[in-house]
Design a protein around this motif. Structure first.
Motif, short mmCIF file in Angstrom:
data_model
loop_
_atom_site.label_atom_id
_atom_site.label_comp_id
_atom_site.label_asym_id
_atom_site.label_seq_id
_atom_site.Cartn_x
_atom_site.Cartn_y
_atom_site.Cartn_z
N CYS A 43 2.48 1.79 -3.45
CA CYS A 43 1.53 2.33 -4.43
C CYS A 43 1.45 3.84 -4.30
O CYS A 43 1.46 4.56 -5.31
CB CYS A 43 0.15 1.71 -4.24
SG CYS A 43 -0.04 0.07 -4.94
N GLN B 215 -5.74 -0.92 -2.19
CA GLN B 215 -5.96 0.26 -3.04
C GLN B 215 -6.20 1.49 -2.23
O GLN B 215 -6.84 1.64 -1.32
CB GLN B 215 -7.13 0.02 -3.98
CG GLN B 215 -6.82 -1.09 -4.94
CD GLN B 215 -7.99 -1.42 -5.86
OE1 GLN B 215 -9.11 -1.06 -5.60
NE2 GLN B 215 -7.71 -2.11 -6.93
N ASP C 112 3.12 6.42 -6.86
CA ASP C 112 1.92 6.75 -7.62
C ASP C 112 1.70 5.74 -8.74
O ASP C 112 1.63 6.07 -9.93
CB ASP C 112 2.02 8.17 -8.21
CG ASP C 112 0.70 8.65 -8.77
OD1 ASP C 112 -0.37 8.19 -8.30
OD2 ASP C 112 0.72 9.49 -9.69
N ILE C 113 1.63 4.47 -8.35
CA ILE C 113 1.50 3.36 -9.28
C ILE C 113 0.22 2.59 -8.96
O ILE C 113 -0.17 2.49 -7.80
CB ILE C 113 2.75 2.45 -9.21
CG1 ILE C 113 2.77 1.41 -10.33
CG2 ILE C 113 2.89 1.81 -7.84
CD1 ILE C 113 4.09 0.63 -10.40
N ASN C 114 -0.44 2.11 -9.99
CA ASN C 114 -1.68 1.35 -9.73
C ASN C 114 -1.32 -0.07 -9.27
O ASN C 114 -0.19 -0.54 -9.43
CB ASN C 114 -2.60 1.35 -10.96
CG ASN C 114 -2.02 0.62 -12.14
OD1 ASN C 114 -1.62 -0.54 -12.04
ND2 ASN C 114 -1.95 1.30 -13.28
N VAL C 115 -2.29 -0.73 -8.69
CA VAL C 115 -2.07 -2.04 -8.08
C VAL C 115 -1.62 -3.08 -9.11
O VAL C 115 -0.73 -3.89 -8.82
CB VAL C 115 -3.35 -2.51 -7.34
CG1 VAL C 115 -3.17 -3.90 -6.80
CG2 VAL C 115 -3.69 -1.55 -6.21
N LEU D 3 2.06 -2.47 -9.92
CA LEU D 3 2.89 -2.89 -8.78
C LEU D 3 2.97 -4.41 -8.71
O LEU D 3 4.05 -4.97 -8.47
CB LEU D 3 2.33 -2.34 -7.46
CG LEU D 3 3.11 -2.75 -6.22
CD1 LEU D 3 4.50 -2.14 -6.22
CD2 LEU D 3 2.36 -2.39 -4.96
N THR D 4 1.87 -5.08 -8.99
CA THR D 4 1.87 -6.55 -8.99
C THR D 4 2.84 -7.09 -10.02
O THR D 4 3.58 -8.04 -9.75
CB THR D 4 0.44 -7.07 -9.27
OG1 THR D 4 -0.43 -6.60 -8.24
CG2 THR D 4 0.40 -8.59 -9.31
N HIS E 67 0.84 -1.20 0.00
CA HIS E 67 0.00 0.00 0.00
C HIS E 67 0.88 1.26 0.00
O HIS E 67 0.64 2.20 -0.76
CB HIS E 67 -0.92 -0.01 1.22
CG HIS E 67 -1.76 1.21 1.35
ND1 HIS E 67 -2.86 1.44 0.57
CD2 HIS E 67 -1.65 2.29 2.16
CE1 HIS E 67 -3.39 2.60 0.89
NE2 HIS E 67 -2.67 3.14 1.85
#
Length: 72
Positions: free
Chosen positions: A21, A72, A25-28, A31-32, A18
């Motif tokens: 992210c 998120q 400033d990266i979406n989930v 990041l995955t 968390h």
């Protein structure tokens, strides 16, 4: 690993994800992808690639219980 330790570890990893992210400033999903790539490299370096691939195959087809929260 004991159930309590596994839950504590999982919660700590969730907090780290968390934080990452927000920090980058990266979406989930992105990041995955980064995390999975790093885990793959680590598995290769530790010479556990086959076991890692089996784990991913198992997790991807296993019904997972819905989580009570998301990162998120």
């Amino acid at each position: 690993m004991e159930d309590q330790k596994l839950v504590a570890l999982s919660n700590e990893v969730d907090k780290i994800l968390h934080t990452l992210c927000g920090k980058y400033d990266i979406n989930v999903l992105s990041l995955t992808g980064v995390v999975l790539a790093r885990l793959k490299i680590t598995a290769d370096a530790g010479e556990i690639t086959e076991d890692f691939n089996k784990l991913l195959a198992h997790v991807s087809v296993t019904d997972m219980k819905p989580r009570k929260f998301t990162i998120q």
